[in-house]
Enzyme design. Structure first.
Site, PDB file in Angstrom:
ATOM      1  N   GLY A   1       0.760  -1.400   0.162  1.00  0.00           N
ATOM      2  CA  GLY A   1      -0.050   0.051   0.015  1.00  0.00           C
ATOM      3  C   GLY A   1       0.684   1.241  -0.005  1.00  0.00           C
ATOM      4  N   HIS A   2       1.923   1.341   1.107  1.00  0.00           N
ATOM      5  CA  HIS A   2       2.755   2.476   0.824  1.00  0.00           C
ATOM      6  C   HIS A   2       3.357   2.494  -0.432  1.00  0.00           C
ATOM      7  CE1 HIS A   2       2.581   1.479   5.365  1.00  0.00           C
ATOM      8  NE2 HIS A   2       2.297   2.691   5.342  1.00  0.00           N
TER       9      HIS A   2
ATOM     10  N   ASP B   1      -7.351   5.383   4.856  1.00  0.00           N
ATOM     11  CA  ASP B   1      -7.769   6.294   6.139  1.00  0.00           C
ATOM     12  C   ASP B   1      -8.564   7.518   5.572  1.00  0.00           C
ATOM     13  OD1 ASP B   1      -5.868   5.006   7.906  1.00  0.00           O
ATOM     14  OD2 ASP B   1      -4.431   5.083   6.461  1.00  0.00           O
TER      15      ASP B   1
ATOM     16  N   SER C   1      -2.369  -3.262   5.904  1.00  0.00           N
ATOM     17  CA  SER C   1      -2.106  -2.471   7.197  1.00  0.00           C
ATOM     18  C   SER C   1      -0.857  -2.551   7.881  1.00  0.00           C
ATOM     19  CB  SER C   1      -3.331  -2.373   7.862  1.00  0.00           C
ATOM     20  OG  SER C   1      -3.089  -1.899   9.200  1.00  0.00           O
TER      21      SER C   1
HETATM   22  P1  AMP Z   1       0.453   4.768   7.883  1.00  0.00           P
HETATM   23  O1  AMP Z   1       2.000   4.283   7.858  1.00  0.00           O
HETATM   24  O2  AMP Z   1      -0.464   3.594   8.162  1.00  0.00           O
HETATM   25  O3  AMP Z   1       0.314   6.117   8.766  1.00  0.00           O
HETATM   26  O4  AMP Z   1       0.261   5.206   6.223  1.00  0.00           O
HETATM   27  C1  AMP Z   1       0.837   5.966   5.502  1.00  0.00           C
HETATM   28  C2  AMP Z   1      -0.044   6.224   4.377  1.00  0.00           C
HETATM   29  O5  AMP Z   1      -0.312   5.071   3.427  1.00  0.00           O
HETATM   30  C3  AMP Z   1      -1.479   6.704   4.558  1.00  0.00           C
HETATM   31  O6  AMP Z   1      -1.642   7.852   3.606  1.00  0.00           O
HETATM   32  C4  AMP Z   1      -2.408   5.637   4.450  1.00  0.00           C
HETATM   33  O7  AMP Z   1      -3.730   5.786   4.250  1.00  0.00           O
HETATM   34  C5  AMP Z   1      -1.711   4.947   3.321  1.00  0.00           C
HETATM   35  N1  AMP Z   1      -1.912   3.347   3.282  1.00  0.00           N
HETATM   36  C6  AMP Z   1      -2.099   2.501   4.494  1.00  0.00           C
HETATM   37  N2  AMP Z   1      -2.745   1.492   4.186  1.00  0.00           N
HETATM   38  C7  AMP Z   1      -2.887   1.368   2.685  1.00  0.00           C
HETATM   39  C8  AMP Z   1      -3.261   0.445   1.613  1.00  0.00           C
HETATM   40  N3  AMP Z   1      -3.720  -0.565   2.108  1.00  0.00           N
HETATM   41  N4  AMP Z   1      -3.559   1.201   0.451  1.00  0.00           N
HETATM   42  C9  AMP Z   1      -3.380   2.427   0.099  1.00  0.00           C
HETATM   43  N5  AMP Z   1      -2.674   3.299   1.086  1.00  0.00           N
HETATM   44  C10 AMP Z   1      -2.409   2.955   2.372  1.00  0.00           C
END
Ligand code: AMP
Length: 273
Positions: free
Chosen positions: A33-34, A147, A182
């Site tokens: 995702g990232h 999110d 996630s």
């Molecule tokens: P985090 O590290 O969880 O704070 O996420 C960093 C960024 O990656 C945020 O903008 C999240 O919305 C995005 N993100 C997290 N999981 C996913 C996913 N499965 N698909 C797309 N973007 C994601």
């Protein structure tokens, strides 16, 4: 790839770059995702900056701050291989002092759904995003629709505070079986991993109902709740892009959301329709 650990190091790294900057803020434990966010930033900008910072102010007392997954070495490698130019990797002291000014989430939108389950969470999110944007000063910043409420509130902050940055929303990346990727999925054991599929299954059902013309929000939520049993559901919601509750789905302006606990792990997911 330059690794910057302080504002000064970040500034020195950015001083060597020309053209547009694409920025991807993260809390690390990077997954595909990232990576899709980083790849989009790579395609659309001359310079790509990623930050990895587990932001303490967005965790409530008793949440998983101390056990949040940290994968420094693997994350650095993923960034390097994804063509990141500058990795900003500050510690808490590089980001926060004492008795500081904070950004406040809006009274209504900031305190429903995620904001009701986690009061104060979005103040922390908005504060750290404001700090990061002011330090990196990107042309474009990339956020996941996973999110959704965070994305909506950051979009609102940028509008309300007249900030000069383009927000690029990115689709949620899922495993083949539907589970939204996630960093918190690593907490799930094998049995819980199967249970967690109930979130995406419930959202799939919501999509199916809407495609069949069943737009009634109560009926959709009821069907979802049935599929989510016996999980500890915090909320299911049908809202528009401004996060106002809807009685009927409006195609093109609806988000259906779910938050539930699988064991002690809190998961969120949503679908935009
Ligand atoms: P985090 O590290 O969880 O704070 O996420 C960093 C960024 O990656 C945020 O903008 C999240 O919305 C995005 N993100 C997290 N999981 C996913 C996913 N499965 N698909 C797309 N973007 C994601």
């Amino acid at each position: 790839m330059i690794i910057a650990r302080s504002r000064q190091e970040l500034q020195a790294a950015l001083d060597t770059k020309r053209g547009s900057i694409g920025f991807v803020p993260t809390m690390g434990a990077l997954h595909i995702g990232h990576r899709t966010l980083i790849e989009a930033a790579r395609r659309e900008n001359e310079t790509v900056v990623v930050s990895i910072f587990v932001n303490p102010t967005q965790f409530l007392p008793g949440e998983d701050l101390s056990k949040y997954p940290r994968r420094e070495e693997a994350d650095f490698k993923i960034c390097e291989l994804s063509g990141v130019d500058v990795l900003f990797y500050p510690d808490v002291a590089a980001m926060y002092g004492s008795d500081e000014v904070r950004v406040c989430a809006p009274d209504v939108r900031g305190f429903i759904l995620e904001g009701a389950s986690r009061p104060g969470h979005f103040d922390g999110v908005l504060t750290v995003v404001m700090k990061l944007l002011n330090m990196v000063r990107p042309s474009r910043v990339y956020f996941g629709k996973k999110d959704a409420q965070q994305l909506a509130l950051i979009t609102q902050m940028v509008e309300n505070l007249f900030m000069d940055v383009k927000i690029v929303p990115m689709e949620t990346v899922r495993e083949k079986d539907g589970l939204a990727l996630s960093s918190r999925n690593v907490y799930l054991d094998e049995k819980q991993r199967v249970e967690a599929l109930k979130l995406s299954a419930a959202l799939k059902e919501a999509t199916k109902m809407v495609m069949q013309g069943n737009l009634d929000a109560e009926k959709i939520k009821e069907a979802m709740m049935n599929l989510l049993k016996p999980l500890d559901v915090e909320y299911v919601a049908v809202v528009n892009r401004q996060f106002e509750s809807l009685k009927e789905v409006v195609i093109g302006n609806t988000i259906v959301l779910v938050a539930a606990r699988v064991g002690t792990t809190r998961l969120i997911d949503n679908v935009w329709m």
